[in-house]
Design a protein around this motif. Structure first.
Motif, short mmCIF file in Angstrom:
data_model
loop_
_atom_site.label_atom_id
_atom_site.label_comp_id
_atom_site.label_asym_id
_atom_site.label_seq_id
_atom_site.Cartn_x
_atom_site.Cartn_y
_atom_site.Cartn_z
N THR A 73 0.82 -1.22 0.00
CA THR A 73 0.00 0.00 0.00
C THR A 73 0.85 1.27 0.00
OG1 THR A 73 -0.16 -0.17 2.41
CG2 THR A 73 -1.99 -1.06 1.12
N ASP A 74 2.08 1.20 0.50
CA ASP A 74 2.95 2.38 0.55
C ASP A 74 4.00 2.39 -0.55
OD1 ASP A 74 1.66 3.36 2.87
OD2 ASP A 74 2.85 2.00 4.13
N ASN A 75 3.91 1.47 -1.50
CA ASN A 75 4.90 1.36 -2.58
C ASN A 75 4.16 1.37 -3.91
OD1 ASN A 75 6.85 0.66 -4.46
ND2 ASN A 75 7.70 -1.02 -3.24
N MET A 76 3.92 2.55 -4.45
CA MET A 76 3.10 2.65 -5.66
C MET A 76 3.73 1.94 -6.85
SD MET A 76 0.15 3.98 -5.49
CE MET A 76 -0.63 4.20 -3.88
N LEU A 77 5.05 2.00 -6.97
CA LEU A 77 5.69 1.34 -8.10
C LEU A 77 5.49 -0.16 -8.03
CD1 LEU A 77 7.39 2.04 -10.61
CD2 LEU A 77 9.44 1.56 -9.24
N GLY A 78 5.73 -0.74 -6.86
CA GLY A 78 5.52 -2.18 -6.70
C GLY A 78 4.07 -2.57 -6.80
N LEU A 79 3.17 -1.69 -6.35
CA LEU A 79 1.74 -1.97 -6.36
C LEU A 79 1.22 -2.25 -7.77
CD1 LEU A 79 -0.71 -1.98 -4.36
CD2 LEU A 79 -1.06 0.42 -4.97
N PHE A 80 1.80 -1.58 -8.76
CA PHE A 80 1.37 -1.77 -10.13
C PHE A 80 2.30 -2.68 -10.95
CE2 PHE A 80 -0.95 2.03 -8.92
CZ PHE A 80 -2.20 1.82 -9.50
N LEU A 81 3.61 -2.64 -10.67
CA LEU A 81 4.54 -3.38 -11.53
C LEU A 81 4.69 -4.85 -11.16
CD1 LEU A 81 7.43 -0.93 -12.46
CD2 LEU A 81 5.32 -1.45 -13.64
N VAL A 82 4.55 -5.20 -9.89
CA VAL A 82 4.61 -6.62 -9.53
C VAL A 82 3.48 -7.40 -10.21
CG1 VAL A 82 4.41 -8.27 -7.63
CG2 VAL A 82 5.88 -6.27 -7.38
N PRO A 83 2.22 -6.95 -10.12
CA PRO A 83 1.16 -7.64 -10.88
C PRO A 83 1.40 -7.62 -12.38
CG PRO A 83 0.21 -6.23 -9.21
CD PRO A 83 1.67 -5.90 -9.27
N ALA A 84 1.92 -6.51 -12.92
CA ALA A 84 2.18 -6.43 -14.36
C ALA A 84 3.17 -7.51 -14.79
CB ALA A 84 2.70 -5.05 -14.74
N ALA A 85 4.22 -7.71 -14.00
CA ALA A 85 5.22 -8.72 -14.34
C ALA A 85 4.63 -10.12 -14.33
CB ALA A 85 6.39 -8.64 -13.34
N ILE A 86 3.76 -10.41 -13.37
CA ILE A 86 3.11 -11.72 -13.33
C ILE A 86 2.25 -11.92 -14.57
CG2 ILE A 86 1.46 -13.14 -12.04
CD1 ILE A 86 2.45 -11.72 -9.49
N GLY A 87 1.54 -10.87 -14.98
CA GLY A 87 0.71 -10.96 -16.19
C GLY A 87 1.53 -11.25 -17.43
N VAL A 88 2.67 -10.59 -17.57
CA VAL A 88 3.53 -10.80 -18.73
C VAL A 88 4.05 -12.23 -18.75
CG1 VAL A 88 5.74 -10.18 -19.78
CG2 VAL A 88 4.19 -8.38 -18.99
N VAL A 89 4.53 -12.73 -17.63
CA VAL A 89 5.07 -14.10 -17.58
C VAL A 89 4.00 -15.11 -17.94
CG1 VAL A 89 5.99 -15.87 -16.03
CG2 VAL A 89 6.89 -13.54 -15.93
N GLY A 90 2.79 -14.95 -17.39
CA GLY A 90 1.72 -15.91 -17.64
C GLY A 90 1.32 -15.96 -19.10
N MET A 91 1.14 -14.82 -19.73
CA MET A 91 0.70 -14.80 -21.12
C MET A 91 1.80 -15.23 -22.09
SD MET A 91 -2.41 -14.29 -21.83
CE MET A 91 -3.89 -14.02 -20.86
N VAL A 92 3.02 -14.83 -21.83
CA VAL A 92 4.12 -15.26 -22.71
C VAL A 92 4.31 -16.77 -22.62
CG1 VAL A 92 6.61 -15.10 -23.11
CG2 VAL A 92 5.27 -13.03 -22.72
#
Length: 439
Positions: free
Chosen positions: A195-214
């Motif tokens: 909740t206090d890390n905006m960069l991680g809040l959005f980029l950690v889920p984004a990385a999981i999405g990229v790995v799954g779809m690729v």
């Protein structure tokens, strides 16, 4: 129904599809079940995309808006605008990119380029959102993120029709729905810890999405469209957004049922964090944790109910009655939530909604795959169907903001919002009953 403007099979092709070089030709219905490796990759891809895409919808975007605005009414209004703008992109993107994927002649297949390209665009947009400093910037970033995500999702969803035999519909649909909701659970858990890390809040889920779809794109036996389709003109492009509901009534009823339950769901989930802050009295961090716990309860019940319903549906062939009953139960859960004032009550309602939606999501996609107008244009037709997901996501934030503002001074009108959502869900249960092609 929109008449297809091209044919993907040569005129001399046999009436029954057969595998060529280990793959089906485009538009040929498969007859053999897919391997556990393929099904597992499909499920992981669904999981990853929904971690990335629904994290902002559930918690992250509300937390981001809360860092920019102080007033509760300004926050709910801004959140509704941002999510509503993004949902407009989802509405346009899903149908358009589904149609384009049907026509893609890449040597990498019809669906794979859109799956990989779309998820990368989504990840880049989420990175932009993490650093955005104004509400208009959030809206622009979310618009692009939804375009990328729906380019990916439209092609991904079309692979269900491309790759699965009918006897796997409900079981695989159940697994896909379960992984979607496990993804929602994971997104809420990630958000509660960042909740206090905006960069991680959005980029950690984004990385999981990229790995799954690729990963899914790598194992996908995506056939190449051997025959170039007719030239793309404005009429063909406009046809990406339309299936005649009078000519294909079962498809039309299924579309409206999905529209109504998604509208009901998003009327609540869009403002869930604000509900816990304003109605229950929790702080932002505690509300994010309560959502994570509630979604855990919801997901556990959903997994058990969804898998059981998928097995029963495939064995009995019954889809319609399960869809109607589960949609009605979902409406009951939302109505009870309208009179809930404690965190414990919130968790109980999450369990009821998990039971309802677990049954629904395991059976509804199986029903939809059986009423598709044309297997050769599954990307286009499923894109039209996915508009029933996207349009209410566009409407819910704006409609919800209006309902919350009715008679409100300092406190938004959550009772009116939730009772409206309950009535909408019950209407979704009634709309599915006239379907004739599916029991």
């Amino acid at each position: 129904m929109t008449i297809p403007t091209h044919t993907t099979l040569p005129a001399e092709a046999p009436a029954r599809p057969r595998v060529v070089q280990g793959r089906l030709r485009c538009g040929e219905p498969p007859t053999e079940p897919r391997s556990p490796l393929f099904v597992g990759a499909l499920g992981f891809a669904q999981f990853g995309l929904f971690v990335a895409l629904l994290g902002p919808v559930i918690v992250s975007m509300a937390l981001k808006v809360n860092t920019l605005l102080a007033s509760p009414t300004e926050r709910t209004s801004a959140l509704g605008v941002v999510l509503g703008v993004g949902a407009v992109a989802a509405f346009a993107g899903n149908a358009l990119f589904g149609r384009l994927s049907d026509r893609t002649t890449s040597r990498f297949g019809r669906r794979r380029p859109w799956i990989v390209g779309g998820v990368l665009v989504m990840a880049a947009a989420l990175w932009f959102i993490a650093g955005a400093g104004s509400v208009p910037a959030l809206a622009a970033g979310w618009f692009v993120a939804q375009l990328g995500a729906n380019a990916c999702f439209a092609a991904f969803t079309a692979t269900l029709a491309d790759q699965l035999p009918q006897r796997q519909y409900a079981k695989v649909s159940a697994m896909v729905g379960i992984m979607q909701n496990v993804g929602v659970l994971a997104a809420s858990q990630i958000a509660s810890r960042l909740t206090d890390n905006m960069l991680g809040l959005f980029l950690v889920p984004a990385a999981i999405g990229v790995v799954g779809m690729v990963a899914y794109a790598v194992v996908l036996p995506d056939p190449v469209l051997a025959q170039r389709p007719a030239r793309l003109d404005l009429r063909t492009l406009a046809g990406a957004f339309w299936v005649n509901p009078l000519r294909h009534r079962d498809f039309g009823f299924a579309w409206w049922s999905r529209f109504l339950i998604i509208l009901s769901s998003f009327l609540f989930t869009t403002f869930r964090l604000n509900f816990l802050v304003d109605r229950i009295g929790l702080k932002d961090a505690a509300a994010a944790q309560a959502i994570a716990t509630g979604i855990l309860v919801y997901t556990v019940v959903l997994v058990l109910a969804g898998w059981a319903a998928g097995v029963v549906s495939d064995r009995t062939g019954r889809r319609k009655t399960l869809v109607a009953a589960s949609t009605g139960l979902f409406g009951v859960g939302v109505a009870v939530l309208a009179h809930t004032h404690t965190v414990t009550g919130f968790y109980v309602v999450e369990a009821v909604m998990g039971l309802a939606y677990g049954i629904y999501m395991s059976v509804d996609m199986a029903l939809v795959l059986q009423v598709l107008p044309n297997p050769q244009d599954s990307g286009k037709d499923l894109g039209v169907f996915n508009m029933a997901n996207a349009i209410p996501q566009s409407a819910a934030p704006f409609l919800g903001s209006l309902l919350l503002g009715v008679g409100a001074a300092a406190q938004p009108s959550y009772t009116l919002l939730l009772w409206t959502a309950a009535v909408v869900a019950v209407a979704g249960a009634l709309v599915i009953l006239p379907v004739k092609k599916v029991k």
